[in-house]
Design a protein around this motif. Sequence first.
Motif, PDB file in Angstrom:
ATOM      1  N   VAL A   1       0.866  -1.173   0.000  1.00  0.00           N
ATOM      2  CA  VAL A   1       0.000   0.000   0.000  1.00  0.00           C
ATOM      3  C   VAL A   1       0.902   1.221   0.000  1.00  0.00           C
ATOM      4  O   VAL A   1       1.954   1.228   0.654  1.00  0.00           O
ATOM      5  N   ASN A   2       0.528   2.255  -0.759  1.00  0.00           N
ATOM      6  CA  ASN A   2       1.359   3.451  -0.770  1.00  0.00           C
ATOM      7  C   ASN A   2       0.758   4.544   0.109  1.00  0.00           C
ATOM      8  O   ASN A   2      -0.387   4.471   0.552  1.00  0.00           O
ATOM      9  N   ARG A   3       1.560   5.547   0.363  1.00  0.00           N
ATOM     10  CA  ARG A   3       1.186   6.640   1.259  1.00  0.00           C
ATOM     11  C   ARG A   3      -0.084   7.342   0.790  1.00  0.00           C
ATOM     12  O   ARG A   3      -0.989   7.623   1.580  1.00  0.00           O
ATOM     13  N   GLU A   4      -0.160   7.644  -0.495  1.00  0.00           N
ATOM     14  CA  GLU A   4      -1.315   8.373  -1.007  1.00  0.00           C
ATOM     15  C   GLU A   4      -2.606   7.611  -0.757  1.00  0.00           C
ATOM     16  O   GLU A   4      -3.604   8.180  -0.295  1.00  0.00           O
ATOM     17  N   LYS A   5      -2.601   6.301  -1.027  1.00  0.00           N
ATOM     18  CA  LYS A   5      -3.811   5.510  -0.853  1.00  0.00           C
ATOM     19  C   LYS A   5      -4.203   5.423   0.620  1.00  0.00           C
ATOM     20  O   LYS A   5      -5.379   5.563   0.975  1.00  0.00           O
ATOM     21  N   PHE A   6      -3.211   5.197   1.492  1.00  0.00           N
ATOM     22  CA  PHE A   6      -3.527   5.040   2.906  1.00  0.00           C
ATOM     23  C   PHE A   6      -4.175   6.302   3.466  1.00  0.00           C
ATOM     24  O   PHE A   6      -5.201   6.242   4.156  1.00  0.00           O
ATOM     25  N   PHE A   7      -3.594   7.457   3.179  1.00  0.00           N
ATOM     26  CA  PHE A   7      -4.148   8.683   3.759  1.00  0.00           C
ATOM     27  C   PHE A   7      -5.401   9.151   3.029  1.00  0.00           C
ATOM     28  O   PHE A   7      -6.208   9.892   3.606  1.00  0.00           O
ATOM     29  N   THR A   8      -5.594   8.730   1.797  1.00  0.00           N
ATOM     30  CA  THR A   8      -6.878   8.989   1.136  1.00  0.00           C
ATOM     31  C   THR A   8      -7.989   8.217   1.840  1.00  0.00           C
ATOM     32  O   THR A   8      -9.075   8.740   2.103  1.00  0.00           O
ATOM     33  N   LEU A   9      -7.711   6.942   2.169  1.00  0.00           N
ATOM     34  CA  LEU A   9      -8.696   6.126   2.884  1.00  0.00           C
ATOM     35  C   LEU A   9      -8.805   6.535   4.353  1.00  0.00           C
ATOM     36  O   LEU A   9      -9.898   6.493   4.935  1.00  0.00           O
ATOM     37  N   SER A  10      -7.671   6.892   4.957  1.00  0.00           N
ATOM     38  CA  SER A  10      -7.627   7.209   6.399  1.00  0.00           C
ATOM     39  C   SER A  10      -8.486   6.235   7.200  1.00  0.00           C
ATOM     40  O   SER A  10      -9.484   6.613   7.833  1.00  0.00           O
ATOM     41  N   PRO A  11      -8.099   4.944   7.215  1.00  0.00           N
ATOM     42  CA  PRO A  11      -8.959   3.918   7.843  1.00  0.00           C
ATOM     43  C   PRO A  11      -8.800   3.858   9.356  1.00  0.00           C
ATOM     44  O   PRO A  11      -8.412   2.840   9.923  1.00  0.00           O
ATOM     45  N   PHE A  12      -9.126   4.969  10.035  1.00  0.00           N
ATOM     46  CA  PHE A  12      -8.875   5.064  11.472  1.00  0.00           C
ATOM     47  C   PHE A  12     -10.098   4.804  12.334  1.00  0.00           C
ATOM     48  O   PHE A  12     -10.036   4.949  13.546  1.00  0.00           O
ATOM     49  N   VAL A  13     -11.228   4.463  11.735  1.00  0.00           N
ATOM     50  CA  VAL A  13     -12.444   4.308  12.524  1.00  0.00           C
ATOM     51  C   VAL A  13     -13.097   2.972  12.189  1.00  0.00           C
ATOM     52  O   VAL A  13     -13.069   2.524  11.037  1.00  0.00           O
ATOM     53  N   TRP A  14     -13.641   2.324  13.193  1.00  0.00           N
ATOM     54  CA  TRP A  14     -14.369   1.075  12.982  1.00  0.00           C
ATOM     55  C   TRP A  14     -15.708   1.393  12.341  1.00  0.00           C
ATOM     56  O   TRP A  14     -16.422   2.303  12.781  1.00  0.00           O
ATOM     57  N   ASP A  15     -16.062   0.636  11.315  1.00  0.00           N
ATOM     58  CA  ASP A  15     -17.319   0.902  10.602  1.00  0.00           C
ATOM     59  C   ASP A  15     -18.516   0.191  11.225  1.00  0.00           C
ATOM     60  O   ASP A  15     -19.628   0.262  10.704  1.00  0.00           O
ATOM     61  N   GLY A  16     -18.316  -0.498  12.330  1.00  0.00           N
ATOM     62  CA  GLY A  16     -19.427  -1.140  13.030  1.00  0.00           C
ATOM     63  C   GLY A  16     -19.690  -2.573  12.617  1.00  0.00           C
ATOM     64  O   GLY A  16     -20.530  -3.241  13.205  1.00  0.00           O
ATOM     65  N   GLU A  17     -18.951  -3.085  11.607  1.00  0.00           N
ATOM     66  CA  GLU A  17     -19.193  -4.452  11.144  1.00  0.00           C
ATOM     67  C   GLU A  17     -18.538  -5.454  12.093  1.00  0.00           C
ATOM     68  O   GLU A  17     -17.450  -5.215  12.625  1.00  0.00           O
ATOM     69  N   LYS A  18     -19.205  -6.583  12.273  1.00  0.00           N
ATOM     70  CA  LYS A  18     -18.714  -7.607  13.199  1.00  0.00           C
ATOM     71  C   LYS A  18     -17.624  -8.479  12.585  1.00  0.00           C
ATOM     72  O   LYS A  18     -16.839  -9.097  13.291  1.00  0.00           O
ATOM     73  N   LYS A  19     -17.562  -8.518  11.246  1.00  0.00           N
ATOM     74  CA  LYS A  19     -16.600  -9.377  10.578  1.00  0.00           C
ATOM     75  C   LYS A  19     -16.022  -8.630   9.387  1.00  0.00           C
ATOM     76  O   LYS A  19     -16.758  -8.006   8.623  1.00  0.00           O
ATOM     77  N   VAL A  20     -14.697  -8.687   9.252  1.00  0.00           N
ATOM     78  CA  VAL A  20     -14.052  -7.977   8.159  1.00  0.00           C
ATOM     79  C   VAL A  20     -14.385  -8.661   6.841  1.00  0.00           C
ATOM     80  O   VAL A  20     -14.480  -9.888   6.754  1.00  0.00           O
ATOM     81  N   ARG A  21     -14.586  -7.859   5.802  1.00  0.00           N
ATOM     82  CA  ARG A  21     -14.991  -8.404   4.506  1.00  0.00           C
ATOM     83  C   ARG A  21     -13.801  -8.978   3.749  1.00  0.00           C
ATOM     84  O   ARG A  21     -12.700  -8.425   3.797  1.00  0.00           O
ATOM     85  N   PRO A  22     -13.988 -10.078   2.994  1.00  0.00           N
ATOM     86  CA  PRO A  22     -12.900 -10.614   2.164  1.00  0.00           C
ATOM     87  C   PRO A  22     -12.665  -9.715   0.957  1.00  0.00           C
ATOM     88  O   PRO A  22     -13.447  -8.815   0.650  1.00  0.00           O
ATOM     89  N   SER A  23     -11.564  -9.977   0.247  1.00  0.00           N
ATOM     90  CA  SER A  23     -11.223  -9.173  -0.923  1.00  0.00           C
ATOM     91  C   SER A  23     -11.731  -9.821  -2.200  1.00  0.00           C
ATOM     92  O   SER A  23     -11.938 -11.039  -2.276  1.00  0.00           O
ATOM     93  N   LEU A  24     -11.912  -8.993  -3.237  1.00  0.00           N
ATOM     94  CA  LEU A  24     -12.263  -9.504  -4.559  1.00  0.00           C
ATOM     95  C   LEU A  24     -11.030  -9.722  -5.427  1.00  0.00           C
ATOM     96  O   LEU A  24     -11.149 -10.107  -6.591  1.00  0.00           O
ATOM     97  N   ASP A  25      -9.848  -9.447  -4.879  1.00  0.00           N
ATOM     98  CA  ASP A  25      -8.610  -9.612  -5.630  1.00  0.00           C
ATOM     99  C   ASP A  25      -8.436 -11.080  -6.020  1.00  0.00           C
ATOM    100  O   ASP A  25      -8.407 -11.966  -5.168  1.00  0.00           O
TER     101      ASP A  25
END
Length: 483
Positions: free
Chosen positions: A454-478
Amino acid sequence: MASAGAVIAESTTGVYGIRPSDSAPSNSSISSFNSQVCWQPTMAQQSQESSPAAEPFILKLPHPYLTAYSVTNAAAHGQPKTYHIHLSAAHANGNGIPPPTPLHHDGLSFGDIAFLAADSIPPKGDNSSWARARRSPYVTVSWIEDRPSIPQLWLVAYALVSLHPFAESLRVLFSGNDASSLISELYSTGLFHPHPQGSNASVAHDGHMLLRGTFWQGAASPFGARPVWVPNLDASNKPITSEYPPYPFQVAPSTQFPALPRHTMHPARRPKPAPGSVIYSRWIPHLQEHFTMIALDHTNDEHLRLFNVWQNDPRVAAGWNETGTVEQHREYLHRLHEDPHVLTMFAGFDGVLFAYFEVYWAMEDHMGAHYLASPYDRGRHSLVGDTRFRGPYRVSAWWSGLMHYMFLDEPRTWNLVGEPAVTSSTVLAYDFAHGFHVEKLMDLPHKRSALMMVNREKFFTLSPFVWDGEKKVRPSLDALAKL
C-alpha cells in the motif's frame, strides 16, 4: 522468525492482563455513534442534520499529554447547534503533562455540518476539484474577540475530523477578527488549502478545504516537528525538545557476510528511539481508550517475560516458530536491538500490553530480494499475544495505528509491504480493508506468500482510522487472493 504474517487467531485463551469485561460496543451504541459523529456520502444524509449527541464527545491528546477535552453543543433547544471545546477534568486520568501551549479557546465555536441546496450542487458529471469541493459538507468556525492561534485551530480540526471521520474533506468558513491573516498562516502549514477555482470565474468558491488525509499526516501539529502521534521522547517518556532538520540522505552499505551472503546498499537510518519510550499514541473515540506502542527494552525483565510467554504459546508458535527459553529470547531481542534495520515494540490499550510488532526497512530485509524496493519502504511482522483483544472493533485501531506510525516516523516512506501466507485469509482481509493490494505471489522456502503493498497516497486517502461497526471484516475480490 519463519512467518511474516500477523497472528490474530480467534482463540479464547489469553496470556496477559485484560479488563474483566472486554466486549465490542453494542449494536445500539455503534448505531448511535455513527448517527452522531460519522458522515456517509449519501443523498439522504446530505439533506439531514446530524442528530445531537446524548452526551459530550470526548477527545484526548496522545502521550505524553493525555489532556481531555469535551465537545458540547451550547445552543438552546431548537436553535442551530454551536459546539465548544472545553477542558474536561472529569475525563482526565492525571498521568499526562500540560501541553506547552493552550489548545482550547473559550471564544471559539463551530456549527454543525451542512450541504448546499440541491439546486446549488454541481451535476454528477462534473468531477472537477471545484465541483468536489462544492459537494463537500461545510461548517462555519467562529470566534469572538482574540483571533485563535494555529494550535487552537488544529484542535478544532481534530474535533471535526473525529466527529466526521468518513468525510474526505470539509469546506470550512471562518468568521471572526483578523481571519485573513489566520488563513494565510493556515495555508503555510498544509492543514487547510484554498478552495479550488472553477472553470467559470463567476462561480462560488467560498471556504477553505480541510483535508482529512493531510490532518492525519500531521499538518500543523502543535508540539514540534514530528506529528503529535509519534512523539520524540526520552527513556522516561519526557519530550525531547531539541529539534534538528530532517535526517539527511546518505548511502550506507551493510553486509551480513559470512553469516549470510547478503550485501545491501541503502540509506543511513535514523537512530532508534529510546527503549521503553512511547513511540506512537492515538485516542480511539469508539473505544474511549488510547492505543499506544512502546519501543521494546530487551533489558527489561517484564518485557522479556512477556515476549517469552507469548512466543511459547502454541498458537503463536505455529506462525512464528520462535519457541525457546528466556535466555534464548533475551539473545533474540538483543540481536534485533543491535540490528539497525529492525525496530521491536509492544502495543497496548490504556497501558495493557497485548501485541508485539517488528518493523523493518525492506531494502535491508530479505523482502528486498523479492521486489524493487524503494529506499524508505517498510514492512512489519505482528502477533497478538492476548487474544481477548480481538475483533474488528479493536483490530481496526491497532492495524491502522501500526501503519500510521510507519508512514509518520519517516515522511519519505512511500510504500508499506507485507508477506502473509496466501492461506491467511483473516490477515489478508484486514490488509485489504486498510488499503493493501496483492502485488504478486512469492514462493519462499517455507511458504507461498502474498506480497502485500500500500502506498502513502492511498492510505491517507482512505484514512482507515475508525471502525465501521461491522462484526466481521470483509474478504477481498482480488483474484490473486484466491489462488
